[in-house]
Design a protein around this motif. Structure first.
Motif, mmCIF file in Angstrom:
data_model
loop_
_atom_site.group_PDB
_atom_site.id
_atom_site.type_symbol
_atom_site.label_atom_id
_atom_site.label_comp_id
_atom_site.label_asym_id
_atom_site.label_seq_id
_atom_site.Cartn_x
_atom_site.Cartn_y
_atom_site.Cartn_z
ATOM 1 N N VAL A 71 0.857 -1.187 0.000
ATOM 2 C CA VAL A 71 0.000 0.000 0.000
ATOM 3 C C VAL A 71 0.891 1.233 0.000
ATOM 4 O O VAL A 71 2.028 1.198 0.449
ATOM 5 N N ARG A 89 3.676 -2.230 3.758
ATOM 6 C CA ARG A 89 3.024 -3.528 3.561
ATOM 7 C C ARG A 89 2.014 -3.771 4.678
ATOM 8 O O ARG A 89 2.230 -3.377 5.822
ATOM 9 N N VAL A 90 0.938 -4.463 4.329
ATOM 10 C CA VAL A 90 -0.091 -4.821 5.300
ATOM 11 C C VAL A 90 0.437 -5.951 6.177
ATOM 12 O O VAL A 90 0.847 -6.998 5.672
ATOM 13 N N VAL A 107 -0.152 -1.013 8.698
ATOM 14 C CA VAL A 107 0.824 -0.818 7.624
ATOM 15 C C VAL A 107 2.216 -0.698 8.243
ATOM 16 O O VAL A 107 2.458 0.188 9.066
#
Length: 139
Positions: A71, A89-90, A107
């Motif tokens: 993201v 990144r998640v 995140v």
């Protein structure tokens, strides 16, 4: 497309303390784009994820994500005029309707200068409150 949570524990609207969270679905393999404005210290404490290697932040959203999704987050913090562009990144998912928690994603900040700058600014803003045992949106 606007994706703003409608409520938060304690009865106040999350949009009041977080500001709007704009989400664009990933297109052609590109990361989703999110925008998060945290307006209060209590909201920053609840959203910050200090236990991650590079730090991270919880982003309220009803959109579905998978662990590891990339993201792109534009983060603004309280009275700081800086907009932190974070390619993260998640690493955490609180699904909509799944629990009493606010739906959203965690995140993880990258180890680059933008991630380091965001983490430093958050930790300065939180000061001693970072060591509080109060619950957060993640743990």
């Amino acid at each position: 497309m606007s994706d703003t949570p409608s409520s938060r524990s304690g009865g106040s609207g999350a949009a009041d303390v977080f500001g709007p969270s704009t989400v664009n679905a990933a297109v052609g393999g590109r990361p989703a784009i999110l925008s998060l404005a945290i307006k209060e210290k209590a909201a920053l404490y609840a959203a910050y994820m200090p236990y991650l290697k590079n730090g991270g932040v919880f982003v309220p959203t009803n959109r579905p994500y998978k662990l590891g999704d990339e993201v792109y987050l534009i983060l603004t913090l309280m009275d700081d005029p800086t907009k932190y562009p974070i390619a993260g990144r998640v690493v955490w998912i609180s699904p909509a309707g799944g629990t009493a928690r606010t739906p959203g994603i965690g995140v993880h900040f990258p180890g680059d200068e933008t991630g380091v700058a965001a983490r430093r600014s958050i930790e300065i803003a939180l000061g001693a409150a970072i060591k509080s045992g109060r619950p957060t949106h993640t743990i």
